[in-house]
Design a protein around this motif. Sequence first.
Motif, PDB file in Angstrom:
ATOM      1  N   SER A 130       0.877  -1.178   0.000  1.00  6.31           N
ATOM      2  CA  SER A 130       0.000   0.000   0.000  1.00  6.31           C
ATOM      3  C   SER A 130       0.907   1.218   0.000  1.00  6.31           C
ATOM      4  CB  SER A 130      -0.931   0.025   1.213  1.00  6.31           C
ATOM      5  OG  SER A 130      -0.229   0.422   2.365  1.00  6.31           O
ATOM      6  N   ALA A 131       0.350   2.359  -0.322  1.00  4.24           N
ATOM      7  CA  ALA A 131       1.170   3.567  -0.357  1.00  4.24           C
ATOM      8  C   ALA A 131       0.313   4.776  -0.027  1.00  4.24           C
ATOM      9  CB  ALA A 131       1.813   3.724  -1.738  1.00  4.24           C
ATOM     10  N   ARG A 132       0.990   5.875   0.272  1.00  2.67           N
ATOM     11  CA  ARG A 132       0.304   7.139   0.553  1.00  2.67           C
ATOM     12  C   ARG A 132       0.100   7.911  -0.750  1.00  2.67           C
ATOM     13  NH1 ARG A 132       1.452   8.587   6.105  1.00  2.67           N
ATOM     14  NH2 ARG A 132       1.193   6.626   7.237  1.00  2.67           N
ATOM     15  N   MET A 133      -0.980   8.648  -0.805  1.00  5.47           N
ATOM     16  CA  MET A 133      -1.312   9.362  -2.037  1.00  5.47           C
ATOM     17  C   MET A 133      -0.640  10.723  -2.125  1.00  5.47           C
ATOM     18  SD  MET A 133      -5.273   8.844  -2.779  1.00  5.47           S
ATOM     19  CE  MET A 133      -6.067   7.238  -2.734  1.00  5.47           C
ATOM     20  N   ARG A 134      -0.658  11.233  -3.334  1.00  7.94           N
ATOM     21  CA  ARG A 134      -0.344  12.637  -3.562  1.00  7.94           C
ATOM     22  C   ARG A 134      -1.665  13.374  -3.744  1.00  7.94           C
ATOM     23  NH1 ARG A 134       4.603  13.846  -6.259  1.00  7.94           N
ATOM     24  NH2 ARG A 134       3.631  14.197  -8.255  1.00  7.94           N
ATOM     25  N   ARG A 135      -1.682  14.666  -3.378  1.00  5.37           N
ATOM     26  CA  ARG A 135      -2.929  15.437  -3.450  1.00  5.37           C
ATOM     27  C   ARG A 135      -2.634  16.824  -4.025  1.00  5.37           C
ATOM     28  NH1 ARG A 135      -5.416  16.597   1.767  1.00  5.37           N
ATOM     29  NH2 ARG A 135      -7.381  16.612   0.628  1.00  5.37           N
ATOM     30  N   ASN A 136      -3.656  17.413  -4.664  1.00  4.68           N
ATOM     31  CA  ASN A 136      -3.514  18.765  -5.211  1.00  4.68           C
ATOM     32  C   ASN A 136      -4.070  19.775  -4.206  1.00  4.68           C
ATOM     33  OD1 ASN A 136      -6.069  17.555  -5.873  1.00  4.68           O
ATOM     34  ND2 ASN A 136      -6.505  19.239  -7.261  1.00  4.68           N
ATOM     35  N   VAL A 137      -3.312  19.996  -3.136  1.00  3.68           N
ATOM     36  CA  VAL A 137      -3.769  20.926  -2.092  1.00  3.68           C
ATOM     37  C   VAL A 137      -2.639  21.855  -1.659  1.00  3.68           C
ATOM     38  CG1 VAL A 137      -5.530  19.373  -1.181  1.00  3.68           C
ATOM     39  CG2 VAL A 137      -3.217  19.249  -0.270  1.00  3.68           C
ATOM     40  N   LYS A 138      -3.041  22.992  -1.137  1.00  4.75           N
ATOM     41  CA  LYS A 138      -2.112  23.987  -0.592  1.00  4.75           C
ATOM     42  C   LYS A 138      -2.706  24.456   0.728  1.00  4.75           C
ATOM     43  CE  LYS A 138       0.108  26.894  -3.991  1.00  4.75           C
ATOM     44  NZ  LYS A 138      -0.107  28.054  -4.856  1.00  4.75           N
ATOM     45  N   MET A 152     -17.895  18.429  -1.204  1.00  2.00           N
ATOM     46  CA  MET A 152     -18.953  19.449  -1.160  1.00  2.00           C
ATOM     47  C   MET A 152     -18.407  20.817  -1.557  1.00  2.00           C
ATOM     48  SD  MET A 152     -20.642  18.029   2.299  1.00  2.00           S
ATOM     49  CE  MET A 152     -20.177  16.313   2.519  1.00  2.00           C
ATOM     50  N   GLY A 153     -17.242  20.828  -2.163  1.00  2.00           N
ATOM     51  CA  GLY A 153     -16.582  22.090  -2.508  1.00  2.00           C
ATOM     52  C   GLY A 153     -15.692  22.481  -1.336  1.00  2.00           C
ATOM     53  N   CYS A 154     -14.430  22.737  -1.607  1.00  2.33           N
ATOM     54  CA  CYS A 154     -13.496  23.026  -0.511  1.00  2.33           C
ATOM     55  C   CYS A 154     -13.792  24.400   0.065  1.00  2.33           C
ATOM     56  CB  CYS A 154     -12.061  22.963  -1.021  1.00  2.33           C
ATOM     57  SG  CYS A 154     -10.861  23.405   0.248  1.00  2.33           S
ATOM     58  N   PRO A 155     -14.123  24.483   1.371  1.00  2.37           N
ATOM     59  CA  PRO A 155     -14.493  25.773   1.953  1.00  2.37           C
ATOM     60  C   PRO A 155     -13.284  26.670   2.263  1.00  2.37           C
ATOM     61  CG  PRO A 155     -14.668  24.073   3.616  1.00  2.37           C
ATOM     62  CD  PRO A 155     -14.276  23.376   2.337  1.00  2.37           C
ATOM     63  N   THR A 156     -12.069  26.136   2.102  1.00  2.00           N
ATOM     64  CA  THR A 156     -10.894  26.922   2.488  1.00  2.00           C
ATOM     65  C   THR A 156     -10.009  27.297   1.296  1.00  2.00           C
ATOM     66  OG1 THR A 156      -9.419  25.031   2.775  1.00  2.00           O
ATOM     67  CG2 THR A 156     -10.834  25.576   4.645  1.00  2.00           C
ATOM     68  N   ASN A 157     -10.431  26.950   0.088  1.00 10.09           N
ATOM     69  CA  ASN A 157      -9.614  27.178  -1.120  1.00 10.09           C
ATOM     70  C   ASN A 157      -8.315  26.385  -1.136  1.00 10.09           C
ATOM     71  OD1 ASN A 157     -11.429  29.126  -2.176  1.00 10.09           O
ATOM     72  ND2 ASN A 157     -10.544  30.674  -0.819  1.00 10.09           N
ATOM     73  N   ALA A 158      -8.192  25.419  -0.237  1.00  6.33           N
ATOM     74  CA  ALA A 158      -6.953  24.644  -0.199  1.00  6.33           C
ATOM     75  C   ALA A 158      -6.844  23.736  -1.423  1.00  6.33           C
ATOM     76  CB  ALA A 158      -6.901  23.809   1.074  1.00  6.33           C
ATOM     77  N   LYS A 159      -7.958  23.142  -1.791  1.00  5.81           N
ATOM     78  CA  LYS A 159      -7.918  22.251  -2.955  1.00  5.81           C
ATOM     79  C   LYS A 159      -7.613  23.071  -4.203  1.00  5.81           C
ATOM     80  CE  LYS A 159     -11.742  20.287  -4.409  1.00  5.81           C
ATOM     81  NZ  LYS A 159     -12.789  19.251  -4.528  1.00  5.81           N
ATOM     82  N   GLN A 160      -6.620  22.661  -4.931  1.00  6.62           N
ATOM     83  CA  GLN A 160      -6.199  23.382  -6.129  1.00  6.62           C
ATOM     84  C   GLN A 160      -7.027  22.909  -7.324  1.00  6.62           C
ATOM     85  OE1 GLN A 160      -3.569  26.029  -5.823  1.00  6.62           O
ATOM     86  NE2 GLN A 160      -4.755  25.642  -3.959  1.00  6.62           N
TER      87      GLN A 160
END
Lengths: 173, 531
Positions: free
Chosen positions: B179-187, B197-205
């Motif tokens: 198994s492995a850890r994922m990469r994500r498009n976040v800041k 439900m839509g990122c409420p903090t604008n973190a999701k790129q």
Amino acid sequence: MRADRRRFIQAGLVGSLLLAGAAWLARPDATSPALLGGTRFVNAQDAPMLAALAVPMLGLELTAGQREAVVRGVDAAVAGMPLAIQAEVRQLFDLIGSDWGRRYLALVKPAWGEASAAEVAAFLERWRTAPIALLRAGYQALHALINAAWYGQAASHAAIGYARPEFARRLFE
Amino acid sequence: MTSPIHDTSLEGLARGWRVTDASTLKANQNLECDVVIVGSGAGGGMAAESLARRGLSVVLIEEGGLLGASRFKMVEALAYPELYQESAGRQTADKAITILQGRTVGGSTTVNWTSSFRTPATTLAWWRDAHGLAGLTDAEMAPWFAQVEARLAIDTWAMPPNPNNSVLEKGCAALGLSSARMRRNVKGCWNLGYCGMGCPTNAKQSMLVTTIPAALDAGAHLLTRARAERLLLQGRRVAGVILAALGADGIRPSGQTLTVRAREVVLAAGAIGTPAILLRSGAADASAQTGKRTFLHPVVLSGAVMNEEIRPWQGAPQTVYSDEFLHRWPLAERVGYKLEVPPIHPVLLGTTLTGFGSAHRGQMRQMPNLNVMLALTRDGFHPESTGGQVKLRGDGSPLLDYPLTAPLWDAFRHAWLTMAELQFAAGAQSVLTVHEDAAPARTLAEAHAQLQALPDEVLRARVVSAHVMGGAAMGKDEQSGVVDAHGRHWQYDNLTVVDGSVFPTSIGANPQVSVYAFAARSTDALGKRLA
Ligand SMILES: Cc1cc2nc3c(=O)[nH]c(=O)nc-3n(C[C@H](O)[C@H](O)[C@H](O)COP(=O)(O)OP(=O)(O)OC[C@H]3O[C@@H](n4cnc5c(N)ncnc54)[C@H](O)[C@@H]3O)c2cc1C
Ligand code: SF4
């Protein structure tokens, strides 16, 4: 193989009959019951049926107010669907909401408002496990709409231990 | 108190973005531009930024509305009708599969779960070998992956997985599976778990906060609540696009029509929307493949009640995966699957759990202790698993017909058993295969016995998917595909497809990075051609 084939043909036949019946019920010149006050889709014939289905579907005792909330939740969910899907849900509701559909397809004798929870549950179970995919699809549509209507309300959340994270409250409240 | 978070959409509007909400139009309109892009999701967002930055005049069309962080309240009942196709209830023709797709500015990226994978090398190799797309080598694609990863801050997620994801990690460790850890498009992600439900903090790129603001800042014009109906075809060229303005409900056409004429037309309406536009337009296609070989990663699920509370709605939704069964068998021999976990919220759970009445209610009440695992099956490689077909209903709306073939059922069975093994190995009290004929099993032996008896029947097994691909596939020539390896339509010189519909098979991994990279590559070629 032969039994399968027979079942398939039967399913096809019953399916076409169902569709023909539904189309007849939903024919454009048929006078459809009035909408409830404030709804966009659910009408006066649907409401008692949905209220009757909600209790055994959700496995909950519901007050009159809660049943009303489910009915309105279903209304909101269907009203947000494309028109082609709304037309399909209309066929389903008209079919089982009509006297003959309820009696001969849902196999529920009393009017929806008077049927016992056990009678309604027996209908749900028949359609859930029906050999005809169209009936299972009808059950699954009811399952999805009623569950979305109930669990979409914040008032249903405490009893299942769900709460938005603490800092969300700070964000929004 | 007002939210401490910026709403990038409201701020952009205040800065003077050109955005037209077509539902407010009182008359028909004609527009002209260099490039019209239909759809503002992963492909459309990438194309908009790249082309607008070149100084081209760009009109971006979106069927949904322009929302922003201040409208994302972490509430399912608000999010699904506003942000998803068909209120998150889109289904295949026989209702056997429920499909999640976005319908808002940013498309599915506004609601997706941020898991970021490059196209697997095995998939690219298959496209080269079985589909003749010889140019799509690892070396050719690597710079495009790197470019979009940099643009969207894609990186390994450093926080510990939430307990829902940990179940998968622990189970794999206990059984000796990888198994492995994922990469994500976040800041600056707050680890909330509400990406769907839509990122409420604008973190999701997502496209909503990255490429689309960049395109609008560069002068692009965004038309929302406008549905592309058909292309204006003239010989080998597309003169423009005819749009129906939607009414205030976002569903019924208001009666106003918009005509956008452009030098170049880019389709990015997603892998159901784009084939539908081509079909409605009667677009020529020597391959006769338009709408065909449209793929999902059909997903089956397994629930488990854990001893401890794991609150599966909290924390980044997807952070752990296992490819153990993705690469186990030769691609054409057996359908492999990728293992992940989904986020769990009340509406998603209530509608997805099988059964009704007290049994269903009992499971709902165990929600804080519930783990759910999922298997994404890789359709489109086995000779008998050829995906679905986009067709049109009488009113022109798209319908995906998707038969579940024997190789998929074989994968489902294998996956259900694997997930039960993993969940028990991670300490589950009981495991529930999400199938109408299954009941909670206390032991693996019991789960195994149940699985043997489960019928392979639609509308009994719960099958879902959030990944739609194909339907206007790349091919090496006009006989074998709808578009070429740069998304250019084989029959129309100024028509390019840049969304998930260009893939000749399913991706075999969550597809957003594949869509971004292919869109970036295709629009770069298009931009150079226009320069
Ligand atoms: C809930 C969810 C979770 C997901 N999680 C992940 C994940 O974690 N990782 C990952 O890699 N992928 C994930 N995905 C999938 C990923 O987001 C999509 O594969 C990707 O966004 C597809 O890009 P696209 O450009 O093809 O289509 P989309 O992003 O879906 O965009 C298409 C857009 O076109 C619009 N449109 C359609 N028809 C028309 C028309 N006729 N006129 C005007 N506009 C139109 C739509 O409204 C939509 O906004 C998820 C998807 C969903 C729904
Ligand atoms: S987990 Fe991160 S990216 Fe997802 S909604 Fe929360 S803050 Fe946004």
